[in-house]
Design a protein around this motif. Structure first.
Motif, PDB file in Angstrom:
ATOM      1  N   VAL A  46       0.854  -1.194   0.000  1.00 31.70           N
ATOM      2  CA  VAL A  46       0.000   0.000   0.000  1.00 31.70           C
ATOM      3  C   VAL A  46       0.889   1.244   0.000  1.00 31.70           C
ATOM      4  CG1 VAL A  46      -1.747   1.299   1.257  1.00 31.70           C
ATOM      5  CG2 VAL A  46      -1.835  -1.204   1.225  1.00 31.70           C
ATOM      6  N   VAL A  47       0.693   2.123  -0.979  1.00 34.21           N
ATOM      7  CA  VAL A  47       1.464   3.366  -1.022  1.00 34.21           C
ATOM      8  C   VAL A  47       1.149   4.192   0.220  1.00 34.21           C
ATOM      9  CG1 VAL A  47       1.812   5.533  -2.258  1.00 34.21           C
ATOM     10  CG2 VAL A  47       1.522   3.409  -3.531  1.00 34.21           C
ATOM     11  N   THR A  48       2.192   4.568   0.965  1.00 30.89           N
ATOM     12  CA  THR A  48       2.004   5.225   2.252  1.00 30.89           C
ATOM     13  C   THR A  48       2.974   6.390   2.403  1.00 30.89           C
ATOM     14  OG1 THR A  48       1.305   3.156   3.294  1.00 30.89           O
ATOM     15  CG2 THR A  48       2.037   4.909   4.761  1.00 30.89           C
ATOM     16  N   ARG A  49       2.457   7.505   2.866  1.00 29.32           N
ATOM     17  CA  ARG A  49       3.268   8.661   3.214  1.00 29.32           C
ATOM     18  C   ARG A  49       3.053   8.963   4.696  1.00 29.32           C
ATOM     19  NH1 ARG A  49       7.701  11.861   2.956  1.00 29.32           N
ATOM     20  NH2 ARG A  49       7.229  13.987   3.630  1.00 29.32           N
ATOM     21  N   VAL A  50       4.135   9.013   5.461  1.00 29.61           N
ATOM     22  CA  VAL A  50       4.072   9.440   6.865  1.00 29.61           C
ATOM     23  C   VAL A  50       4.616  10.860   6.908  1.00 29.61           C
ATOM     24  CG1 VAL A  50       4.844   9.020   9.210  1.00 29.61           C
ATOM     25  CG2 VAL A  50       4.343   7.075   7.707  1.00 29.61           C
ATOM     26  N   HIS A  51       3.729  11.816   7.117  1.00 32.47           N
ATOM     27  CA  HIS A  51       4.064  13.238   6.976  1.00 32.47           C
ATOM     28  C   HIS A  51       3.959  13.920   8.336  1.00 32.47           C
ATOM     29  CE1 HIS A  51       4.389  16.879   4.380  1.00 32.47           C
ATOM     30  NE2 HIS A  51       3.758  17.464   5.405  1.00 32.47           N
ATOM     31  N   THR A 114      19.312  24.581   8.719  1.00 31.59           N
ATOM     32  CA  THR A 114      18.129  24.099   9.435  1.00 31.59           C
ATOM     33  C   THR A 114      18.474  23.175  10.609  1.00 31.59           C
ATOM     34  OG1 THR A 114      16.037  22.917   9.143  1.00 31.59           O
ATOM     35  CG2 THR A 114      17.856  22.210   7.764  1.00 31.59           C
ATOM     36  N   VAL A 115      19.554  22.401  10.485  1.00 32.05           N
ATOM     37  CA  VAL A 115      19.974  21.520  11.581  1.00 32.05           C
ATOM     38  C   VAL A 115      20.684  22.314  12.660  1.00 32.05           C
ATOM     39  CG1 VAL A 115      21.464  19.569  12.191  1.00 32.05           C
ATOM     40  CG2 VAL A 115      20.091  19.488  10.099  1.00 32.05           C
ATOM     41  N   GLU A 116      21.606  23.193  12.263  1.00 32.24           N
ATOM     42  CA  GLU A 116      22.341  24.010  13.229  1.00 32.24           C
ATOM     43  C   GLU A 116      21.408  24.874  14.062  1.00 32.24           C
ATOM     44  OE1 GLU A 116      26.371  24.576  10.462  1.00 32.24           O
ATOM     45  OE2 GLU A 116      24.848  26.151  10.589  1.00 32.24           O
ATOM     46  N   ALA A 117      20.349  25.395  13.436  1.00 36.88           N
ATOM     47  CA  ALA A 117      19.409  26.253  14.171  1.00 36.88           C
ATOM     48  C   ALA A 117      18.755  25.485  15.311  1.00 36.88           C
ATOM     49  CB  ALA A 117      18.357  26.809  13.210  1.00 36.88           C
ATOM     50  N   ASN A 118      18.312  24.248  15.040  1.00 36.09           N
ATOM     51  CA  ASN A 118      17.727  23.424  16.108  1.00 36.09           C
ATOM     52  C   ASN A 118      18.737  23.141  17.204  1.00 36.09           C
ATOM     53  OD1 ASN A 118      15.565  23.373  14.329  1.00 36.09           O
ATOM     54  ND2 ASN A 118      15.161  21.202  14.605  1.00 36.09           N
ATOM     55  N   GLN A 119      19.981  22.867  16.810  1.00 36.63           N
ATOM     56  CA  GLN A 119      21.015  22.571  17.798  1.00 36.63           C
ATOM     57  C   GLN A 119      21.353  23.785  18.639  1.00 36.63           C
ATOM     58  OE1 GLN A 119      23.993  21.093  15.074  1.00 36.63           O
ATOM     59  NE2 GLN A 119      23.280  18.961  15.236  1.00 36.63           N
ATOM     60  N   GLN A 120      21.314  24.981  18.050  1.00 39.23           N
ATOM     61  CA  GLN A 120      21.558  26.209  18.808  1.00 39.23           C
ATOM     62  C   GLN A 120      20.530  26.408  19.916  1.00 39.23           C
ATOM     63  OE1 GLN A 120      23.918  28.904  18.559  1.00 39.23           O
ATOM     64  NE2 GLN A 120      25.126  27.369  17.467  1.00 39.23           N
ATOM     65  N   LEU A 121      19.338  25.856  19.680  1.00 40.25           N
ATOM     66  CA  LEU A 121      18.269  25.962  20.690  1.00 40.25           C
ATOM     67  C   LEU A 121      18.324  24.821  21.698  1.00 40.25           C
ATOM     68  CD1 LEU A 121      15.314  26.969  18.327  1.00 40.25           C
ATOM     69  CD2 LEU A 121      16.520  28.450  19.932  1.00 40.25           C
ATOM     70  N   GLY A 122      19.320  23.943  21.584  1.00 44.93           N
ATOM     71  CA  GLY A 122      19.488  22.865  22.548  1.00 44.93           C
ATOM     72  C   GLY A 122      18.816  21.555  22.173  1.00 44.93           C
ATOM     73  N   PHE A 123      18.397  21.433  20.896  1.00 45.98           N
ATOM     74  CA  PHE A 123      17.726  20.206  20.441  1.00 45.98           C
ATOM     75  C   PHE A 123      18.617  19.445  19.468  1.00 45.98           C
ATOM     76  CE2 PHE A 123      14.331  23.373  21.170  1.00 45.98           C
ATOM     77  CZ  PHE A 123      13.616  22.723  22.167  1.00 45.98           C
ATOM     78  N   GLU A 124      18.295  18.171  19.280  1.00 46.55           N
ATOM     79  CA  GLU A 124      18.929  17.415  18.217  1.00 46.55           C
ATOM     80  C   GLU A 124      18.379  17.887  16.872  1.00 46.55           C
ATOM     81  OE1 GLU A 124      18.469  13.251  18.817  1.00 46.55           O
ATOM     82  OE2 GLU A 124      19.226  13.299  20.868  1.00 46.55           O
ATOM     83  N   GLY A 125      19.072  17.514  15.812  1.00 44.35           N
ATOM     84  CA  GLY A 125      18.638  17.953  14.484  1.00 44.35           C
ATOM     85  C   GLY A 125      17.262  17.452  14.116  1.00 44.35           C
ATOM     86  N   ASP A 126      16.886  16.267  14.592  1.00 43.05           N
ATOM     87  CA  ASP A 126      15.591  15.673  14.257  1.00 43.05           C
ATOM     88  C   ASP A 126      15.113  14.839  15.437  1.00 43.05           C
ATOM     89  OD1 ASP A 126      13.352  14.523  13.130  1.00 43.05           O
ATOM     90  OD2 ASP A 126      14.335  13.980  11.240  1.00 43.05           O
ATOM     91  N   LEU A 127      14.020  15.257  16.074  1.00 43.00           N
ATOM     92  CA  LEU A 127      13.471  14.559  17.243  1.00 43.00           C
ATOM     93  C   LEU A 127      12.234  13.731  16.910  1.00 43.00           C
ATOM     94  CD1 LEU A 127      13.746  17.386  19.944  1.00 43.00           C
ATOM     95  CD2 LEU A 127      15.160  15.334  19.762  1.00 43.00           C
ATOM     96  N   ARG A 128      11.911  13.588  15.644  1.00 39.66           N
ATOM     97  CA  ARG A 128      10.661  12.930  15.290  1.00 39.66           C
ATOM     98  C   ARG A 128      10.703  11.427  15.599  1.00 39.66           C
ATOM     99  NH1 ARG A 128      10.124  14.939   9.193  1.00 39.66           N
ATOM    100  NH2 ARG A 128      12.370  14.507   9.362  1.00 39.66           N
ATOM    101  N   LYS A 129       9.558  10.917  16.035  1.00 36.78           N
ATOM    102  CA  LYS A 129       9.383   9.494  16.311  1.00 36.78           C
ATOM    103  C   LYS A 129       8.222   8.972  15.454  1.00 36.78           C
ATOM    104  CE  LYS A 129      12.584   9.621  19.446  1.00 36.78           C
ATOM    105  NZ  LYS A 129      13.922   9.061  19.150  1.00 36.78           N
ATOM    106  N   TYR A 130       8.286   7.686  15.109  1.00 37.11           N
ATOM    107  CA  TYR A 130       7.294   7.143  14.197  1.00 37.11           C
ATOM    108  C   TYR A 130       6.557   5.928  14.775  1.00 37.11           C
ATOM    109  CZ  TYR A 130       9.735  10.275  11.076  1.00 37.11           C
ATOM    110  OH  TYR A 130      10.284  11.399  10.516  1.00 37.11           O
ATOM    111  N   ASP A 131       6.624   5.771  16.110  1.00 38.80           N
ATOM    112  CA  ASP A 131       5.900   4.657  16.726  1.00 38.80           C
ATOM    113  C   ASP A 131       4.392   4.843  16.604  1.00 38.80           C
ATOM    114  OD1 ASP A 131       6.460   6.865  18.419  1.00 38.80           O
ATOM    115  OD2 ASP A 131       5.792   5.731  20.165  1.00 38.80           O
ATOM    116  N   ASP A 153      15.970   7.155   8.387  1.00 34.71           N
ATOM    117  CA  ASP A 153      15.617   6.980   9.803  1.00 34.71           C
ATOM    118  C   ASP A 153      14.146   6.604   9.948  1.00 34.71           C
ATOM    119  OD1 ASP A 153      16.144   7.214  12.720  1.00 34.71           O
ATOM    120  OD2 ASP A 153      14.756   8.919  12.560  1.00 34.71           O
ATOM    121  N   LYS A 154      13.307   7.173   9.101  1.00 35.77           N
ATOM    122  CA  LYS A 154      11.885   6.826   9.124  1.00 35.77           C
ATOM    123  C   LYS A 154      11.687   5.359   8.747  1.00 35.77           C
ATOM    124  CE  LYS A 154       9.214   9.928   7.350  1.00 35.77           C
ATOM    125  NZ  LYS A 154       8.486  10.779   6.361  1.00 35.77           N
TER     126      LYS A 154
END
Length: 452
Positions: A46-51, A114-131, A153-154
């Motif tokens: 089944v064609v699937t997009r997780v957005h 876009t990654v550095e900006a998140n890191q400057q705020l104290g976050f990892e570059g990508d915090l998304r979870k797909y559970d 990663d997805k």
């Protein structure tokens, strides 16, 4: 199970009718959505997009990302398949939330990616979870999916959560977003997204003037040619034969390139020259012919280069008429090829027009540049989109603008053709040019909405 399906309904959209399901995460109290088309329970592949949610992009069309383009393209792919799933997860800003995302935008304006900006705020570059996405797919009882994503990663997270992924389908969009090449390179280098080589893929715009036979094109049609055009073609053929000799395989007339078209005899024409051997000598010989016929354009390619292209990349030659020589063009493209070509042109031209319209607000700063770019957009609308559209829907390919006028009854299209006529007679106004771009943008939008 952490997830509860709370409500469902039919959702008619511009892309088609979906079943909309709302799932609530009982632990974090977030609401997530699944748009489903067709029967997906107990179905493979089944064609699937997780957005992941992107309010600034998905809703407002922010030019910092390609989220809206990916969302819309995924829905179109699902519609074409007549079956599929779009999961919309509420994890804004790659998981940092909307407020922090806005703060990250300010950091991007200071020079951070876009990654550095998140890191400057104290976050990892990508915090998304797909559970949660995995639980939604389990609730929908899908057997396996073809996942629309460039994000490995997805793929890994969903696989670890028990989802059977039959295939990862790349989702690369022709998009007018600013700094597009830089954005995709950052995604590739810092977030592990997978693209083909950035220099060769559609991510980077390539010039059809440089690679005239690589871009999607058209199909052969034996349109009538005026006697004056035949005479010109014969003169060009004689010069090319005399200058190239045995190095020449075939000469093709592609048609008027529309710089004027007030008289067929005075119009410029495009010729494609297929060579047995491409060398500095043959290029010099073509240059001499060009000097004798300065109003004509010559595209040249070796027979070996042509034959190395996949059949669906050879379409441009099928709009041509043979002037001299013989060549095996292979199988003539079908209507699906023409349709895909027309859609491709529509996307490319629309993506050029839309950002240009905003620049008219400051046209006094760079008038000549904007006017020139506007002319290029309208000329491509005429030479590329309108010709393939006419071929697709009128079953005839117009070799020059007068034939095109005979095949259309659209007031907006005739208005654009009139603007191009006025351009050559130097009676064009900035207002007319802007109106022509608006009309072209509207026509392309409606076409892509219906067929794209």
């Amino acid at each position: 199970m952490e997830l509860l399906r709370e409500a469902s309904c039919t959702l008619p959209t511009n892309t088609g009718d979906f079943q909309l399901h709302l799932f609530k995460d009982r632990i974090e109290d977030h609401e997530h959505l699944a748009l489903v088309m067709g029967d997906v329970a107990h179905v493979d592949k089944v064609v699937t997009r997780v957005h992941s949610e992107c309010i600034t992009g998905d809703i407002f069309g922010c030019q910092r990302c390609d989220c809206q383009d990916q969302l819309q393209e995924a829905m179109k792919i699902i519609r074409r398949k007549a079956r599929g799933i779009l999961i919309y997860l509420r994890q804004e800003g790659r998981g940092i939330g909307l407020a922090n995302k806005i703060r990250a935008y300010n950091l991007q304006d200071q020079g951070h990616d876009t990654v550095e900006a998140n890191q400057q705020l104290g976050f990892e570059g990508d915090l998304r979870k797909y559970d949660i996405a995995a639980q939604i797919l389990a609730s929908l009882q899908v057997k396996s999916i073809n996942l629309l994503t460039n994000n490995l990663d997805k793929v890994q997270q969903l696989t670890q959560a028990g989802i059977v992924i039959n295939e990862r389908v790349p989702l690369v969009i022709e998009s007018p977003i600013r700094n597009r090449k830089s954005l995709f390179r950052i995604k590739q280098q810092k977030l592990g997204h997978v693209f083909t080589d950035l220099e060769d893929s559609p991510i980077v715009e390539t010039s059809p003037d440089t690679f005239p036979l690589v871009a999607p094109s058209l199909i052969y049609r034996n349109s009538p040619v005026p006697p004056e055009t035949v005479e010109l073609s014969n003169q060009v053929a004689t010069e090319l034969v005399n200058n190239l000799g045995v190095d020449l395989r075939c000469i093709l007339l592609q048609g008027s390139n529309m710089r004027g078209d007030g008289s067929i005899f005075e119009s410029d024409f495009d010729f494609i020259v297929i060579l047995n051997n491409k060398s500095p000598h043959t290029i010099e010989a073509i240059t001499k012919v060009k000097q004798k016929f300065p109003r004509a354009n010559f595209l040249y390619i070796s027979a070996a280069e042509f034959e190395s292209y996949p059949p669906n990349k050879r379409l441009q030659l099928f709009v041509c008429r043979k002037v001299h020589g013989d060549f095996d063009f292979g199988t003539i493209p079908n209507r699906k090829d023409i349709s895909n070509t027309t859609i491709s042109y529509a996307v490319q031209i629309k993506n050029s027009i839309r950002p240009l319209l905003f620049e008219f607000l400051e046209i006094h700063n760079k008038k000549q540049e904007i006017v020139s770019r506007a002319h290029v957009c309208l000329k491509r609308f005429d030479d590329c989109f309108l010709r393939t559209y006419t071929l697709m829907h009128k079953d005839g390919y117009p070799l020059h603008r007068s034939q095109l006028r005979e095949l259309t009854d659209s007031e907006s299209i005739n208005h654009i053709l009139g603007i191009l006529d006025n351009w050559y007679s130097q009676t064009i106004s900035i207002k007319d040019l802007y109106t022509g771009l608006v009309n072209a943008d509207r026509i392309l939008h409606l076409y892509l909405r219906k067929y794209g």
